[in-house]
Design a protein around this motif. Structure first.
Motif, PDB file in Angstrom:
ATOM      1  N   PRO A 149       0.771  -1.196   0.255  1.00 38.29           N
ATOM      2  CA  PRO A 149       0.339  -0.352   0.029  1.00 38.29           C
ATOM      3  C   PRO A 149       0.948   0.845   0.472  1.00 38.29           C
ATOM      4  CG  PRO A 149       0.282  -0.635   2.212  1.00 38.29           C
ATOM      5  CD  PRO A 149       0.871  -1.899   1.815  1.00 38.29           C
ATOM      6  N   VAL A 150       0.344   2.411  -0.793  1.00 36.35           N
ATOM      7  CA  VAL A 150       1.000   3.475  -0.550  1.00 36.35           C
ATOM      8  C   VAL A 150       0.250   4.527   0.118  1.00 36.35           C
ATOM      9  CG1 VAL A 150       2.124   5.580  -2.248  1.00 36.35           C
ATOM     10  CG2 VAL A 150       2.324   2.720  -2.760  1.00 36.35           C
ATOM     11  N   GLY A 204       3.994   7.420   0.856  1.00 33.91           N
ATOM     12  CA  GLY A 204       5.311   5.902   1.619  1.00 33.91           C
ATOM     13  C   GLY A 204       4.798   5.056   1.480  1.00 33.91           C
ATOM     14  N   GLN A 205       5.810   4.507   1.226  1.00 32.69           N
ATOM     15  CA  GLN A 205       5.420   2.755   0.715  1.00 32.69           C
ATOM     16  C   GLN A 205       5.125   1.919   2.120  1.00 32.69           C
ATOM     17  OE1 GLN A 205       6.696   1.326  -2.784  1.00 32.69           O
ATOM     18  NE2 GLN A 205       6.732  -0.689  -2.035  1.00 32.69           N
ATOM     19  N   GLY A 206       4.070   1.129   2.606  1.00 32.00           N
ATOM     20  CA  GLY A 206       3.819  -0.333   3.548  1.00 32.00           C
ATOM     21  C   GLY A 206       5.027  -1.654   3.380  1.00 32.00           C
ATOM     22  N   ILE A 207       4.542  -2.040   4.469  1.00 32.00           N
ATOM     23  CA  ILE A 207       5.173  -3.160   3.538  1.00 32.00           C
ATOM     24  C   ILE A 207       4.379  -4.535   2.906  1.00 32.00           C
ATOM     25  CG2 ILE A 207       6.233  -5.914   5.428  1.00 32.00           C
ATOM     26  CD1 ILE A 207       6.206  -4.262   7.582  1.00 32.00           C
ATOM     27  N   GLU A 208       4.859  -4.695   2.140  1.00 29.98           N
ATOM     28  CA  GLU A 208       4.620  -5.512   1.025  1.00 29.98           C
ATOM     29  C   GLU A 208       3.501  -6.991   1.759  1.00 29.98           C
ATOM     30  OE1 GLU A 208       8.330  -6.597   0.763  1.00 29.98           O
ATOM     31  OE2 GLU A 208       7.443  -5.426   0.483  1.00 29.98           O
ATOM     32  N   SER A 209       2.988  -7.304   1.278  1.00 30.68           N
ATOM     33  CA  SER A 209       2.124  -8.787   1.612  1.00 30.68           C
ATOM     34  C   SER A 209       2.770 -10.009   1.819  1.00 30.68           C
ATOM     35  CB  SER A 209       0.820  -8.775   1.420  1.00 30.68           C
ATOM     36  OG  SER A 209       0.941  -8.794  -0.246  1.00 30.68           O
ATOM     37  N   ALA A 210       2.178 -10.911   2.274  1.00 34.38           N
ATOM     38  CA  ALA A 210       2.863 -11.946   2.247  1.00 34.38           C
ATOM     39  C   ALA A 210       2.885 -12.367   0.661  1.00 34.38           C
ATOM     40  CB  ALA A 210       2.043 -12.937   3.367  1.00 34.38           C
ATOM     41  N   PRO A 211       3.558 -13.585   0.064  1.00 28.78           N
ATOM     42  CA  PRO A 211       3.014 -13.232  -1.031  1.00 28.78           C
ATOM     43  C   PRO A 211       2.140 -14.827  -1.968  1.00 28.78           C
ATOM     44  CG  PRO A 211       4.942 -14.978  -0.551  1.00 28.78           C
ATOM     45  CD  PRO A 211       4.195 -14.291   0.403  1.00 28.78           C
ATOM     46  N   ILE A 212       2.068 -14.762  -2.313  1.00 29.70           N
ATOM     47  CA  ILE A 212       0.711 -15.736  -3.368  1.00 29.70           C
ATOM     48  C   ILE A 212       1.243 -16.409  -4.776  1.00 29.70           C
ATOM     49  CG2 ILE A 212      -1.021 -14.310  -4.634  1.00 29.70           C
ATOM     50  CD1 ILE A 212      -2.217 -16.960  -2.567  1.00 29.70           C
ATOM     51  N   TRP A 213       0.753 -17.807  -4.850  1.00 30.37           N
ATOM     52  CA  TRP A 213       1.875 -18.066  -5.517  1.00 30.37           C
ATOM     53  C   TRP A 213       1.008 -18.890  -6.681  1.00 30.37           C
ATOM     54  CZ3 TRP A 213       3.858 -18.442  -1.311  1.00 30.37           C
ATOM     55  CH2 TRP A 213       5.252 -18.227  -1.374  1.00 30.37           C
ATOM     56  N   ALA A 214       1.063 -18.459  -8.553  1.00 29.04           N
ATOM     57  CA  ALA A 214      -0.250 -19.745  -9.416  1.00 29.04           C
ATOM     58  C   ALA A 214       0.589 -19.149 -10.893  1.00 29.04           C
ATOM     59  CB  ALA A 214      -1.076 -18.316  -9.801  1.00 29.04           C
ATOM     60  N   THR A 215       0.201 -19.859 -11.570  1.00 29.48           N
ATOM     61  CA  THR A 215       0.992 -20.288 -12.437  1.00 29.48           C
ATOM     62  C   THR A 215       0.131 -20.876 -13.842  1.00 29.48           C
ATOM     63  OG1 THR A 215       1.995 -22.368 -11.499  1.00 29.48           O
ATOM     64  CG2 THR A 215       1.531 -22.955 -13.513  1.00 29.48           C
TER      65      THR A 215
END
Length: 544
Positions: free
Chosen positions: A412-413, A418-429
């Motif tokens: 989030p910005v 100012g930019q906050g911490i990025e989320s936990a990752p999600i994977w996709a193929t």
């Protein structure tokens, strides 16, 4: 006690070793991973003790090159990346460096990162700052904090007159203020004749930073473990915490709390502390569990207050990789911190769509006026692929390659950029390929096939029933289609039974028309031929 001095930058004087053209100092690396700066509202801080307090010679010079290379080529592993972009440190706390060695290191950092690194503060104390002046600005003067027990101003021995630099900085993109103090506590305070010096110095550090505006950081070589037990008997730091460590991380009510950045980051993500040691004893010893080995400890830290820990590690993979140069008996610590930005969003969702499109969606958070969407391939660091306005909480990624797995995170910005911490990752193929025929019965070019044959087509992925009809598999002889009945078996197999017995001794063409997977991706047309068994030959009867 705090002393105020004028801020100073070291001159660009280089040692004879550098001027003589030692190859590692000026080598241009063809395969350098790209450099990225900390996002707006964030800073990266390093703590480095590299034992460069002697006259610079070949061995120390090689160690400096190894240290600069480690900064430049080893990204943090917080998101699974082992290749790709490297974050340039905004401020490095440098301890146990001689002035000339520090100057050389500053030049190496400028060359490796192509950033305007400058040495801030007097180089003749227990620590100094190497600052990226493009991203961070010094506010006011550097101040010196005396060691509580070792502050003999008359002594010409640095170990008896220890001073720690303290400075207030501004993060340029958002104007966020933070204060940093560089620490190098003594391993042995017995020469002072004062008891409990470790605790007293921690209390002094707290007092110096207590009323500073914005975030506060204490970084460097504290020379002591966070727990009572030695590392090899407590590598996960589950034992009783040391008193000095608890004074920072669990203060009295109302006092400013600090996070041990490395431990906090790893515990929050259920990551192991096993490889987060920073100091390796130079000789083999009998360890606490009675075995003969090299003693390791975690004694270098970044303590943070008033900032979110975005990531923090010891040098990775560091000396765990035998191909990496051991630039010191210490490994550096590097952390990234959020000074100004909205709270961390929840993990996004990702769904496959037709044509290889991956649809990423996420939930809004308070204070977000914009978003940055990150993507990475396996083994690589994130790259920003989209900057979106605050009301947008979804994105369709069409720039994909079939069967490639990607991971996504969203940050989030806020109103001040100012930019906050990025989320936990999600994977996709990504899936842009429809079902392909992987097997056909009778096989291509088969001969001698029974006229009562059933055609069987096998596919490499699930076939959507809606894409199947009586025309999906057809048999032709001389251009004429032979009618029959098609059956779908379990989603991966189609069978075709001709209505009539096939004529013997003929060649037939099988055509499997495109079918789709559940996403709507269509596969290709498939064709093959086979021949039925020859009819028996008629024998002539001769009269006698």
């Amino acid at each position: 006690m705090r002393r105020v001095i004028a801020a100073c930058a070291a001159s660009a004087v280089l040692s004879v070793a550098l001027a003589s053209g030692a190859s590692g100092a000026t080598t241009t690396f063809a395969n350098r991973p790209p450099v990225k700066s900390s996002p707006p509202g964030q800073i990266s801080i390093a703590a480095v003790n590299a034992r460069q307090n002697e006259i610079l010679g070949l061995k120390l010079f090689e160690a400096l090159i190894g240290l600069a290379r480690a900064f430049r080529f080893r990204p943090l592993a917080f998101n699974g990346g082992t290749q790709g972009a490297v974050i340039a440190p905004d401020v490095a706390v440098i301890t146990e460096f001689r002035e000339t060695n520090l100057e050389v290191f500053g030049k190496l950092m400028r060359e490796r990162f192509d950033e305007p690194y400058e040495i801030i503060g007097p180089p003749d104390v227990q620590g100094a700052f190497v600052v990226n002046t493009r991203t961070v600005e010094l506010q006011g003067n550097v101040q010196l904090v005396d060691d509580v027990c070792l502050n003999d101003e008359a002594s010409d021995k640095p170990r008896l007159n220890r001073q720690y630099p303290m400075a207030r900085f501004k993060e340029v993109s958002t104007g966020s203020i933070f204060t940093l103090i560089g620490i190098h506590l003594s391993r042995d305070y017995s020469v002072s004749g004062i008891s409990d010096c470790l605790v007293k110095n921690v209390e002094e550090v707290r007092a110096q930073l207590e009323h500073e505006p914005g975030a506060a950081f204490a970084a460097g070589d504290f020379n002591f473990r966070p727990t009572i037990q030695p590392y090899e008997c407590d590598p996960y730091e589950q034992g009783e915490p040391a008193r000095w460590w608890s004074l920072l991380t669990a203060p009295a009510d109302g006092d400013r709390p600090y996070e041990d950045a490395v431990q906090s980051f790893h515990r929050a993500r259920s990551l192991s502390m096993l490889d987060e040691w920073t100091y390796q004893h130079p000789a083999r010893v009998t360890t606490c569990n009675g075995t003969e080995g090299v003693r390791r400890s975690r004694i270098d830290y970044i303590f943070a207050s008033g900032a979110q820990v975005a990531e923090a590690h010891a040098d990775h993979p560091g000396w765990l990789d035998p191909d990496n140069f051991q630039y010191s008996d210490h490994r550096y610590v590097l952390g990234r911190f959020v000074l100004s930005g909205p709270p961390r969003p929840l993990r996004p969702a990702a769904a496959q769509e037709q044509g290889g499109v991956i649809a990423v969606t996420w939930q809004a958070v308070e204070g977000a006026t914009g978003w940055v969407l990150y993507r990475a391939k396996a083994g690589y660091d994130y790259k920003a692929i989209a900057e979106l306005t605050g009301e947008v909480t979804s994105y369709e990624d069409a720039d994909t390659v079939n069967d490639e797995t990607y991971r996504y995170a969203v940050a989030p910005v806020g109103v001040d950029s100012g930019q906050g911490i990025e989320s936990a990752p999600i994977w996709a193929t990504a899936d842009s390929r429809g079902p392909h025929v992987t097997g056909i019965v009778p096989g291509p070019g088969a001969t001698g096939i029974s006229p009562f044959v059933t055609i069987r087509a096998s596919f490499d992925e699930f076939v959507d029933a809606a894409s199947v009809n009586d025309q999906t598999i057809s048999i032709y002889r001389n251009g004429q289609r032979i009618p029959g009945r098609l059956v779908r078996k379990g989603g991966f197999v189609l069978k075709f039974n001709p209505t009539f017995t096939l004529k013997k001794g003929e060649t037939f063409t099988v055509v499997v028309r495109p079918v789709t997977d559940v996403l709507g991706n269509a596969g290709p047309v498939f064709r093959s031929r086979f021949s039925t068994v020859e009819p028996p030959k008629k024998h002539r009867h001769h009269r006698r």
